[in-house]
Design a protein around this motif. Structure first.
Motif, PDB file in Angstrom:
ATOM      1  N   LEU A   1      12.689 -23.454 -30.296  1.00 47.81           N
ATOM      2  CA  LEU A   1      11.559 -24.305 -30.666  1.00 47.81           C
ATOM      3  C   LEU A   1      11.532 -25.576 -29.819  1.00 47.81           C
ATOM      4  N   GLU A   2      12.716 -26.165 -29.611  1.00 51.99           N
ATOM      5  CA  GLU A   2      12.803 -27.417 -28.867  1.00 51.99           C
ATOM      6  C   GLU A   2      12.435 -27.246 -27.403  1.00 51.99           C
ATOM      7  N   GLU A   3      12.840 -26.139 -26.821  1.00 52.49           N
ATOM      8  CA  GLU A   3      12.612 -25.938 -25.385  1.00 52.49           C
ATOM      9  C   GLU A   3      11.240 -25.360 -25.071  1.00 52.49           C
ATOM     10  N   TYR A   4      10.751 -24.431 -25.908  1.00 54.02           N
ATOM     11  CA  TYR A   4       9.546 -23.692 -25.532  1.00 54.02           C
ATOM     12  C   TYR A   4       8.311 -23.993 -26.399  1.00 54.02           C
ATOM     13  N   ILE A   5       8.497 -24.503 -27.592  1.00 52.39           N
ATOM     14  CA  ILE A   5       7.359 -24.687 -28.501  1.00 52.39           C
ATOM     15  C   ILE A   5       6.975 -26.152 -28.669  1.00 52.39           C
ATOM     16  N   ARG A   6       7.937 -26.991 -28.995  1.00 50.42           N
ATOM     17  CA  ARG A   6       7.636 -28.385 -29.333  1.00 50.42           C
ATOM     18  C   ARG A   6       6.978 -29.169 -28.200  1.00 50.42           C
ATOM     19  N   PRO A   7       7.396 -29.003 -26.930  1.00 51.62           N
ATOM     20  CA  PRO A   7       6.743 -29.786 -25.864  1.00 51.62           C
ATOM     21  C   PRO A   7       5.222 -29.631 -25.848  1.00 51.62           C
ATOM     22  N   THR A   8       4.728 -28.390 -26.066  1.00 60.25           N
ATOM     23  CA  THR A   8       3.284 -28.148 -26.070  1.00 60.25           C
ATOM     24  C   THR A   8       2.622 -28.786 -27.281  1.00 60.25           C
ATOM     25  N   LEU A   9       3.263 -28.640 -28.446  1.00 56.17           N
ATOM     26  CA  LEU A   9       2.696 -29.219 -29.663  1.00 56.17           C
ATOM     27  C   LEU A   9       2.682 -30.740 -29.601  1.00 56.17           C
ATOM     28  N   LYS A  10       3.783 -31.327 -29.103  1.00 53.39           N
ATOM     29  CA  LYS A  10       3.874 -32.788 -29.025  1.00 53.39           C
ATOM     30  C   LYS A  10       2.865 -33.370 -28.045  1.00 53.39           C
ATOM     31  N   ALA A  11       2.539 -32.590 -27.017  1.00 53.60           N
ATOM     32  CA  ALA A  11       1.551 -33.061 -26.035  1.00 53.60           C
ATOM     33  C   ALA A  11       0.187 -33.294 -26.684  1.00 53.60           C
TER      34      ALA A  11
ATOM     35  N   GLU B   1      14.685  -7.001 -45.724  1.00 54.45           N
ATOM     36  CA  GLU B   1      14.965  -5.628 -45.288  1.00 54.45           C
ATOM     37  C   GLU B   1      14.266  -5.365 -43.952  1.00 54.45           C
ATOM     38  N   GLY B   2      15.067  -5.047 -42.948  1.00 58.68           N
ATOM     39  CA  GLY B   2      14.530  -4.715 -41.632  1.00 58.68           C
ATOM     40  C   GLY B   2      14.225  -5.907 -40.743  1.00 58.68           C
ATOM     41  N   GLY B   3      14.531  -7.138 -41.177  1.00 57.97           N
ATOM     42  CA  GLY B   3      14.258  -8.287 -40.316  1.00 57.97           C
ATOM     43  C   GLY B   3      14.436  -9.625 -41.014  1.00 57.97           C
ATOM     44  N   TYR B   4      13.581 -10.610 -40.589  1.00 62.15           N
ATOM     45  CA  TYR B   4      13.750 -11.978 -41.080  1.00 62.15           C
ATOM     46  C   TYR B   4      12.384 -12.608 -41.327  1.00 62.15           C
ATOM     47  N   GLU B   5      12.386 -13.576 -42.251  1.00 63.77           N
ATOM     48  CA  GLU B   5      11.218 -14.407 -42.471  1.00 63.77           C
ATOM     49  C   GLU B   5      11.604 -15.851 -42.172  1.00 63.77           C
ATOM     50  N   LEU B   6      10.839 -16.457 -41.270  1.00 64.68           N
ATOM     51  CA  LEU B   6      11.095 -17.839 -40.892  1.00 64.68           C
ATOM     52  C   LEU B   6       9.981 -18.710 -41.448  1.00 64.68           C
ATOM     53  N   TYR B   7      10.340 -19.723 -42.207  1.00 64.21           N
ATOM     54  CA  TYR B   7       9.365 -20.615 -42.815  1.00 64.21           C
ATOM     55  C   TYR B   7       9.323 -21.923 -42.021  1.00 64.21           C
ATOM     56  N   ILE B   8       8.129 -22.288 -41.599  1.00 62.42           N
ATOM     57  CA  ILE B   8       7.969 -23.508 -40.815  1.00 62.42           C
ATOM     58  C   ILE B   8       6.953 -24.436 -41.486  1.00 62.42           C
ATOM     59  N   LYS B   9       6.976 -25.687 -41.050  1.00 58.53           N
ATOM     60  CA  LYS B   9       6.035 -26.683 -41.551  1.00 58.53           C
ATOM     61  C   LYS B   9       5.475 -27.458 -40.371  1.00 58.53           C
ATOM     62  N   TYR B  10       4.154 -27.521 -40.287  1.00 57.03           N
ATOM     63  CA  TYR B  10       3.525 -28.270 -39.203  1.00 57.03           C
ATOM     64  C   TYR B  10       3.552 -29.762 -39.504  1.00 57.03           C
ATOM     65  N   LYS B  11       3.555 -30.559 -38.430  1.00 55.78           N
ATOM     66  CA  LYS B  11       3.563 -32.012 -38.567  1.00 55.78           C
ATOM     67  C   LYS B  11       2.520 -32.603 -37.622  1.00 55.78           C
ATOM     68  N   GLY B  12       2.098 -33.815 -37.890  1.00 57.59           N
ATOM     69  CA  GLY B  12       1.151 -34.504 -37.009  1.00 57.59           C
ATOM     70  C   GLY B  12      -0.199 -33.811 -36.945  1.00 57.59           C
ATOM     71  N   GLU B  13      -0.763 -33.755 -35.751  1.00 61.70           N
ATOM     72  CA  GLU B  13      -2.082 -33.171 -35.545  1.00 61.70           C
ATOM     73  C   GLU B  13      -2.122 -31.684 -35.841  1.00 61.70           C
ATOM     74  N   CYS B  14      -0.959 -31.025 -35.789  1.00 57.34           N
ATOM     75  CA  CYS B  14      -0.913 -29.576 -36.051  1.00 57.34           C
ATOM     76  C   CYS B  14      -1.298 -29.261 -37.492  1.00 57.34           C
ATOM     77  N   MET B  15      -1.123 -30.221 -38.399  1.00 57.81           N
ATOM     78  CA  MET B  15      -1.408 -29.988 -39.819  1.00 57.81           C
ATOM     79  C   MET B  15      -2.888 -29.706 -40.061  1.00 57.81           C
ATOM     80  N   SER B  16      -3.735 -30.325 -39.270  1.00 63.63           N
ATOM     81  CA  SER B  16      -5.174 -30.158 -39.469  1.00 63.63           C
ATOM     82  C   SER B  16      -5.827 -29.265 -38.419  1.00 63.63           C
ATOM     83  N   CYS B  17      -5.017 -28.716 -37.532  1.00 61.98           N
ATOM     84  CA  CYS B  17      -5.564 -27.865 -36.466  1.00 61.98           C
ATOM     85  C   CYS B  17      -6.038 -26.528 -37.042  1.00 61.98           C
ATOM     86  N   SER B  18      -7.209 -26.100 -36.618  1.00 54.99           N
ATOM     87  CA  SER B  18      -7.785 -24.851 -37.134  1.00 54.99           C
ATOM     88  C   SER B  18      -7.036 -23.610 -36.658  1.00 54.99           C
ATOM     89  N   MET B  19      -6.194 -23.767 -35.633  1.00 57.06           N
ATOM     90  CA  MET B  19      -5.480 -22.612 -35.090  1.00 57.06           C
ATOM     91  C   MET B  19      -4.026 -22.532 -35.572  1.00 57.06           C
TER      92      MET B  19
END
Length: 325
Positions: free
Chosen positions: A257-267, A281-299
């Motif tokens: 997240l720090e190397e590949y995701i956050r730089p774009t979001l922070k920009a 079963e068969g995998g993982y569920e990752l729970y995330i929370k948006y911050k800043g402008e991402c909270m109101s972004c339609s995408m």
């Protein structure tokens, strides 16, 4: 003349007595003629060099014995300020009785230190260090004329700080090894930026191709990326994602997240926080929370979410679903 003597209404305490003496009564100022060279069966070299930053210029005369390349006599003419005269006078003196190759090893720092009254007190104020740099450069010009080569051949490294003659490679190495994070530390460790300060940041008396503030930011960014990559490798512990402990899995996801995701979001003024990781079963569920402008972004639940999930799946090689809370 004492360092605190008033001259013309200005306080000259920043100039050593030796500098002031050579300003007023230079020992090695003068010319060497071709007639003199022929009479002594020596080779005459006349080199000119000017400093674009201040308009000063110096002409250096060398009388060289071609049998052993020794500079038997050295004189100069300076077209500039008193500091340029004093620096050129000392430079000419340091050249005498040395071979051309030995003279090439004389640096601007050698010239400035030779002009000091006290070994620990600079002979001139920082903004005047370029005068000793000019003295150093004219030596290279004279040597290039004698050897029949371009003077650029004597400069094998990119010099960031001309005053202290500190190269780009040296600065990068010192910043990396000592994990420096301020300009003050760079000055303390290398002396770069400690004199005229033109190399520290834009706005000084001389424009530079590279400034210390930019170099420091660049190296710090490189170190941060290397640290992230190291964390990923350590977290993987020579195994795949499924074989890691929960702590290792979370560290690995955080690193991605720090190397590949956050730089774009922070920009765009946003960010993302890892909240929880659950094994299903068969995998993982990752729970995330948006911050800043991402909270109101339609995408944030479509394109952005899909991008995060795809990147994590690609890097982890694991069946992973990302959910927003």
């Amino acid at each position: 003349m004492a360092r605190d003597t008033l001259i013309g209404g200005a306080l000259w305490e920043e100039y050593s007595s030796e500098v002031q003496r050579r300003m007023n009564d230079p020992v090695n100022m003068g010319e060497i003629t071709q007639e003199e060279a022929d009479k002594e069966s020596k080779q005459l070299i006349i080199a000119d060099f000017g400093a674009e930053s201040c308009g000063d210029a110096v002409r250096l005369y060398w009388l060289i014995d071609p049998k052993n390349d020794v500079i038997v006599k050295s004189r100069f003419k300076s077209f500039g300020c008193g500091t340029a005269i004093a620096s050129s006078d000392m430079m000419a003196e340091l050249c005498m009785e040395k071979t051309v190759d030995e003279a090439l090893k004389i640096t601007n720092i050698d010239v400035e230190k030779a002009l000091r009254d006290d070994p620990d007190i600079p002979a001139v104020p920082g903004q005047k260090m370029h005068c000793s740099v000019m003295a150093y450069d004219v030596i290279k010009k004279a040597a290039s004329l004698y050897k029949g080569v371009d003077m650029s051949e004597f400069e094998t490294e990119f010099i960031v700080c001309e005053c202290a003659r500190v190269s780009l490679d040296t600065l990068k190495e010192v910043i990396r090894l000592n994990k420096l994070d301020s300009i003050e530390q760079i000055v303390d460790y290398t002396k770069a930026g400690g004199f005229c300060k033109s190399c520290v940041k834009p706005g000084g008396h001389e424009k530079k191709d590279l400034y210390l503030v930019d170099l420091l930011a660049e190296v710090k960014e490189e170190l941060e990326k290397e640290a992230i990559s190291k964390k990923i490798k350590e977290a993987k512990a020579d195994g795949d994602f499924n074989a890691m402990s929960l702590v290792q899995k979370i560290k690995t996801i955080e690193s991605i997240l720090e190397e590949y995701i956050r730089p774009t979001l922070k920009a765009d003024g946003g960010d993302v926080e890892l909240v929880d990781l659950k094994e299903i079963e068969g995998g993982y569920e990752l729970y995330i929370k948006y911050k800043g402008e991402c909270m109101s972004c339609s995408m944030n639940t479509t394109t952005t979410l899909a991008g995060i999930e795809d990147m994590l799946k690609f890097k982890l090689k694991a069946n992973l679903r990302v959910l927003v809370i």
